[in-house]
Design a protein around this motif. Structure first.
Motif, PDB file in Angstrom:
ATOM      1  N   TRP A   4      50.226  44.385  44.226  1.00 11.45           N
ATOM      2  CA  TRP A   4      48.657  44.617  43.892  1.00 11.45           C
ATOM      3  C   TRP A   4      47.646  43.420  43.767  1.00 11.45           C
ATOM      4  N   ALA A   5      48.429  42.275  43.978  1.00  9.53           N
ATOM      5  CA  ALA A   5      47.752  41.164  43.727  1.00  9.53           C
ATOM      6  C   ALA A   5      46.515  40.609  44.607  1.00  9.53           C
ATOM      7  N   ARG A   6      46.910  40.979  45.909  1.00  7.34           N
ATOM      8  CA  ARG A   6      45.703  40.707  46.881  1.00  7.34           C
ATOM      9  C   ARG A   6      44.507  41.567  46.713  1.00  7.34           C
ATOM     10  N   ALA A   7      44.598  42.790  46.305  1.00  8.05           N
ATOM     11  CA  ALA A   7      43.738  43.592  46.383  1.00  8.05           C
ATOM     12  C   ALA A   7      42.990  43.374  44.839  1.00  8.05           C
ATOM     13  N   LEU A   8      43.698  43.116  43.960  1.00  2.62           N
ATOM     14  CA  LEU A   8      42.746  42.717  42.709  1.00  2.62           C
ATOM     15  C   LEU A   8      42.077  41.337  42.633  1.00  2.62           C
ATOM     16  N   ALA A  39      40.827  48.211  44.093  1.00  2.00           N
ATOM     17  CA  ALA A  39      41.585  48.859  43.501  1.00  2.00           C
ATOM     18  C   ALA A  39      43.028  49.312  44.181  1.00  2.00           C
ATOM     19  N   PRO A  40      44.197  49.041  44.104  1.00  2.00           N
ATOM     20  CA  PRO A  40      45.255  49.537  44.594  1.00  2.00           C
ATOM     21  C   PRO A  40      45.531  51.297  44.629  1.00  2.00           C
ATOM     22  N   ALA A  41      45.674  51.496  45.904  1.00  2.00           N
ATOM     23  CA  ALA A  41      45.914  53.015  46.118  1.00  2.00           C
ATOM     24  C   ALA A  41      47.448  53.196  45.683  1.00  2.00           C
ATOM     25  N   ASP A  93      54.686  53.098  33.092  1.00  2.00           N
ATOM     26  CA  ASP A  93      54.083  53.774  34.658  1.00  2.00           C
ATOM     27  C   ASP A  93      53.048  52.765  35.012  1.00  2.00           C
ATOM     28  N   PHE A  94      52.841  52.996  36.220  1.00  2.00           N
ATOM     29  CA  PHE A  94      52.049  52.119  36.861  1.00  2.00           C
ATOM     30  C   PHE A  94      50.526  51.855  36.341  1.00  2.00           C
ATOM     31  N   THR A  95      50.179  52.985  35.764  1.00  2.00           N
ATOM     32  CA  THR A  95      48.832  52.563  34.789  1.00  2.00           C
ATOM     33  C   THR A  95      49.016  51.811  33.706  1.00  2.00           C
ATOM     34  N   ALA A  97      41.677  45.586  36.530  1.00  2.00           N
ATOM     35  CA  ALA A  97      42.989  45.978  37.266  1.00  2.00           C
ATOM     36  C   ALA A  97      42.901  47.490  37.553  1.00  2.00           C
ATOM     37  N   PRO A  98      41.785  48.166  38.223  1.00  2.00           N
ATOM     38  CA  PRO A  98      41.696  49.468  38.497  1.00  2.00           C
ATOM     39  C   PRO A  98      42.832  49.911  39.502  1.00  2.00           C
TER      40      PRO A  98
END
Length: 295
Positions: free
Chosen positions: A157-161, A166-168, A211-213, A227-228
């Protein structure tokens, strides 16, 4: 069974660490060097390695059996990544070279009922079985380390954040047990340096099921950065990773995430038994890697 890395009782003289560009192997090399244990860093690209002072490098490509003999010469213990294709050949060459013990970095996925049908689990299971087949001759001992979710998976997720995106996520409420790479390395150090721990399988988990959230919320809290996430369909996610992930592996991940959707992962105290301390929390891992999530 209680042990600590500070009370090492070791008979090993040289440890070959394969996959030495990896996070676990890098941490393990540091531990071995700090303990004064001779180590050899193996990689298919040894020129790219930066091991601790005094640690030699060697060409060891787990996909190329022609590199095995040189890497194994003079070695009596091995930390082995679970490359299934030539695992049997590696174990046989290790036995011929006089290696006494191999610690295999496997996966908790091998314990799932559908392990043989899951591409990721099947690969690790094949490596375990290949190693066990040679170990059953009595010529060497095999130990299987079976970690659950690597905390470092969050780096996807790092690059998106970093760029404000927001990671999908196809299964945002799928649970995992994020495990710090240093805890895995310390568990490996324990089984490599304490002969009484050899020959078993160890299920390693982190200290909490998230969980991921919840993991993303931890990233946001620790880094101070948003971090959405967004929700995507499994098929859309599979198409988005098609350029760098084989379809069977994508299917395996989707199957795992679906099976753990809103279902906490059972935890073990094996890391503490092996290392003498509880496993590090996911928040500690994020703090150690906070720069990866910041611009």
């Amino acid at each position: 069974m209680t042990s600590t890395t500070s009370t090492t009782s070791t008979t090993c003289t040289t440890v070959l660490v394969t996959g030495s560009r990896g996070r676990v192997a890098t941490a393990l090399l540091d531990l071995l060097a700090s303990a004064g244990i001779k180590a050899r860093a193996g990689s298919k690209d040894p020129a790219d390695l930066s091991p601790p002072p005094g640690v030699d490098t060697v060409h060891c490509d787990l996909a190329d059996p022609a590199t095995f003999d040189t890497a194994l010469t003079g070695v009596d213990s091995v930390f082995l990544y679970a490359e299934a294709v030539h695992a049997r050949a590696f174990a046989e060459r290790a036995r011929a070279a006089g290696v006494e013990h191999i610690a295999l970095l496997s996966s908790s996925s091998v314990l799932a009922p559908d392990a043989e049908e899951n591409a990721i689990a099947a690969s690790h299971l094949a490596a375990e079985r290949a190693l066990a087949a040679v170990a059953d001759t009595g010529a060497l001992e095999a130990t299987h380390l079976q970690p659950g979710a690597f905390a470092a998976n969050a780096l996807q997720w790092a690059r998106a954040l970093r760029t404000g995106h927001a990671p999908a996520l196809p299964h945002p409420h799928s649970h995992g047990d994020p495990l710090h790479e240093r805890d895995i390395a310390e568990a490996a150090f324990a089984v490599l340096t304490q002969p009484r721990l050899r020959g078993s399988s160890y299920l390693l988990t982190g200290p909490e099921s998230l969980d991921f959230t919840e993991q993303l919320a931890t990233v946001e809290r620790v880094t101070g950065r948003p971090a959405p996430h967004t929700v995507t369909t499994p098929q859309e996610w599979k198409e988005s990773v098609a350029g760098h992930m084989p379809a069977p592996f994508a299917d395996a991940l989707l199957s795992y995430w679906a099976s753990h959707d809103r279902r906490p992962v059972p935890l073990t105290d094996t890391v503490e038994q092996l290392t003498g301390h509880p496993p590090r929390t996911f928040a500690e891992w994020v703090a150690d890697h906070a720069r990866a999530f910041r611009p």
